[in-house]
Design an enzyme around this catalytic site. Sequence first.
Site, short mmCIF file in Angstrom:
data_model
loop_
_atom_site.label_atom_id
_atom_site.label_comp_id
_atom_site.label_asym_id
_atom_site.label_seq_id
_atom_site.Cartn_x
_atom_site.Cartn_y
_atom_site.Cartn_z
N ASP A 12 37.59 31.14 46.78
CA ASP A 12 37.73 29.78 46.26
C ASP A 12 36.42 28.99 46.26
OD1 ASP A 12 40.44 30.33 45.97
OD2 ASP A 12 40.92 29.56 47.97
N LYS A 15 34.16 30.15 41.74
CA LYS A 15 33.67 31.25 40.89
C LYS A 15 34.10 31.05 39.44
CE LYS A 15 35.86 34.18 43.50
NZ LYS A 15 36.34 33.30 44.61
N GLY A 39 42.90 33.04 42.17
CA GLY A 39 43.24 31.87 41.36
C GLY A 39 41.93 31.18 41.03
N HIS A 40 41.49 31.30 39.78
CA HIS A 40 40.20 30.75 39.38
C HIS A 40 40.44 29.57 38.44
CE1 HIS A 40 38.18 34.90 40.22
NE2 HIS A 40 38.78 34.39 41.27
N GLN A 222 38.11 36.74 45.15
CA GLN A 222 38.04 36.56 46.61
C GLN A 222 36.58 36.31 47.02
OE1 GLN A 222 40.11 39.56 45.54
NE2 GLN A 222 41.57 37.92 45.22
P1 GDP Z 1 37.55 30.33 42.69
O1 GDP Z 1 38.75 31.05 43.18
O2 GDP Z 1 36.31 30.74 43.37
O3 GDP Z 1 37.41 30.37 41.19
O4 GDP Z 1 37.77 28.80 43.06
P2 GDP Z 1 39.14 27.94 42.89
O5 GDP Z 1 39.32 27.62 41.47
O6 GDP Z 1 40.27 28.60 43.60
O7 GDP Z 1 38.78 26.68 43.75
C1 GDP Z 1 37.67 25.90 43.49
C2 GDP Z 1 38.14 24.47 43.21
O8 GDP Z 1 37.03 23.63 43.17
C3 GDP Z 1 38.81 24.31 41.85
O9 GDP Z 1 39.79 23.32 41.95
C4 GDP Z 1 37.67 23.87 40.93
O10 GDP Z 1 38.10 23.12 39.82
C5 GDP Z 1 36.91 23.01 41.89
N1 GDP Z 1 35.47 22.89 41.68
C6 GDP Z 1 34.55 23.84 41.40
N2 GDP Z 1 33.31 23.35 41.45
C7 GDP Z 1 33.45 22.04 41.78
C8 GDP Z 1 32.55 20.98 42.05
O11 GDP Z 1 31.34 21.14 42.00
N3 GDP Z 1 33.10 19.77 42.39
C9 GDP Z 1 34.42 19.55 42.44
N4 GDP Z 1 34.86 18.34 42.75
N5 GDP Z 1 35.31 20.53 42.23
C10 GDP Z 1 34.82 21.75 41.91
P1 IMO Z 2 39.99 33.77 44.74
O1 IMO Z 2 39.60 34.86 43.76
C1 IMO Z 2 41.09 32.70 48.78
C2 IMO Z 2 43.34 35.64 51.08
C3 IMO Z 2 44.76 35.30 51.47
C4 IMO Z 2 44.86 36.03 52.79
C5 IMO Z 2 44.05 37.30 52.52
C6 IMO Z 2 44.86 38.51 52.12
O2 IMO Z 2 40.77 32.67 44.12
O3 IMO Z 2 38.81 33.31 45.52
P2 IMO Z 2 46.12 39.18 49.88
O4 IMO Z 2 47.22 38.48 49.14
O5 IMO Z 2 44.89 39.41 49.09
O6 IMO Z 2 46.59 40.43 50.57
O7 IMO Z 2 45.74 38.15 51.08
O8 IMO Z 2 43.14 36.97 51.48
N1 IMO Z 2 43.04 35.56 49.63
C7 IMO Z 2 42.31 34.59 49.08
N2 IMO Z 2 41.79 33.47 49.62
N3 IMO Z 2 40.87 32.98 47.48
C8 IMO Z 2 41.36 34.11 46.94
O9 IMO Z 2 41.05 34.51 45.70
C9 IMO Z 2 42.16 34.96 47.72
N4 IMO Z 2 42.82 36.11 47.51
C10 IMO Z 2 43.33 36.48 48.69
O10 IMO Z 2 44.95 33.93 51.60
O11 IMO Z 2 44.20 35.30 53.78
MG MG Z 3 40.61 30.63 43.97
#
Ligand code: GDP
Ligand code: IMO
Ligand code: MG
Length: 421
Positions: A12, A15, A39-40, A222
């Site tokens: 998270d 990415k 979840g991106h 991840q």
């Molecule tokens: P990922 O799994 O690495 O793609 O990240 P996620 O989407 O799960 O979580 C990142 C969160 O941060 C999302 O809600 C993005 O919209 C948000 N985000 C990413 N970069 C920024 C930033 O620079 N500022 C803010 N406020 N939100 C950001």
């Molecule tokens: P993105 O790509 C954050 C975590 C779960 C749990 C562990 C194992 O959005 O960064 P799993 O379901 O993979 O067997 O769970 O890994 N986890 C993540 N945490 N971002 C993710 O993906 C994750 N995918 C799995 O919360 O701790």
């Molecule tokens: Mg994510």
Amino acid sequence: MNTILVGAQWGDEGKGKIIDFLTEDAHIVVRSQGGNNAGHTVIHAGTKYVLHLIPSGILRPGKTCVIGNGVVIDPVALVGEIEGMKKLKVKIGKNLLISDAAHIVFPYHRALDEQREIAKGKNKIGTTKRGIGPAYGDKAARTGLRMCDLIQPDVFSAKLQAKIKENNAILKALGAKPISFKEVNDTYLGAAEKLRPFVTNTVVFLHNALKAGREILFEGAQGTFLDIDHGTYPFVTSSNTTAGGACTGSGVPPHRMDRVLGVMKAYTTRVGEGPFPTEDAEISDMLHAMGREFGATTGRARRCGWFDAVATRYATMINGIDELAVTNLDGLDKLARIRVCTHYKLGRKTIEVPPTDTRLLVQCTPVYTEFPGWQTATENAKKFTDLPANARKYLHAIAELTGAKLRIASVGPGREQTIVL
Ligand code: GDP
Ligand code: IMO
Ligand code: MG
């Protein structure tokens, strides 16, 4: 230039946002590991897109997105995701390719994921319950089904019947509900017809693209500390989330990779259980009160803490990170003082790298350096020099402690809120 983008923390890191930004200059975006546990989030022109299996490059017209052999695919979830994206007016057709060698996630994987978590009680991992661990387990045990099986109904049904029989015996012994062969067979073959046009040998596609001089972006899922080999085992996911996973999960050899970009937040978050040395209630409460840091896949509140340079330095080493994208800088805008962990203390010893043994890692206490905050909104900054001096100092300091070059600073979820250095 071919770039591997990895998460440098616990997932998270933002990415999806950075991939969407970088896709402008790439031809192809490849997912090479993980499944719909990812979840991106991409926010563009006021619309929020959450990608789980489809690469985040899909929002850019004219680019090709590949779901590589190293990904585990829930075909029903993927069809749902494609349809959801189409509803948001995202074009999906010849721009999406799915590896015929990717393994499939089944309902019994999800059921086993859940049962194993229940059995672990307070030692549970806190998985996303998407069946990821059991699906990779079948792959390693050489008993999995792949996309090439799914698109051949006769082969598929025979293999599925045997797998359901095997897994129902296990589920029965655990006191869980058995899975209906007919139901799974029908829904999966239905999904197969929708996915068939996308399924191909993506290794050959990628090698032809390389020959033609196309630039490829590898989208990690991840993060480094969720890696099955290098993460905080057993509180990890079941794939190689680090740079090497991009090679094995796509069939593109290591010497064709030109750059590794590490994405990290300006602070740290983790969702699920497991050690998190810099976890902090103050920063967690602040971010949650701002409505931030809730999971994109499960909606769970993410645990939050200070920036951990011990972790990111180790991530730089494992992944060979050349350049950094620091996201969510704006999350720290309100703070008067910002802490950064430079070392851990384990008993009386000062340590520079996270201990392999998770039982030792939980005993580590972070040693912090404090930085003055900037207490100014950064969300409208367009260039590095628009940022307050303290924010620039902070970014340079965390990049230096991490040991890579600061390349991108992100000050908001939107495409335009991205500063390139
Ligand atoms: P990922 O799994 O690495 O793609 O990240 P996620 O989407 O799960 O979580 C990142 C969160 O941060 C999302 O809600 C993005 O919209 C948000 N985000 C990413 N970069 C920024 C930033 O620079 N500022 C803010 N406020 N939100 C950001
Ligand atoms: P993105 O790509 C954050 C975590 C779960 C749990 C562990 C194992 O959005 O960064 P799993 O379901 O993979 O067997 O769970 O890994 N986890 C993540 N945490 N971002 C993710 O993906 C994750 N995918 C799995 O919360 O701790
Ligand atoms: Mg994510």
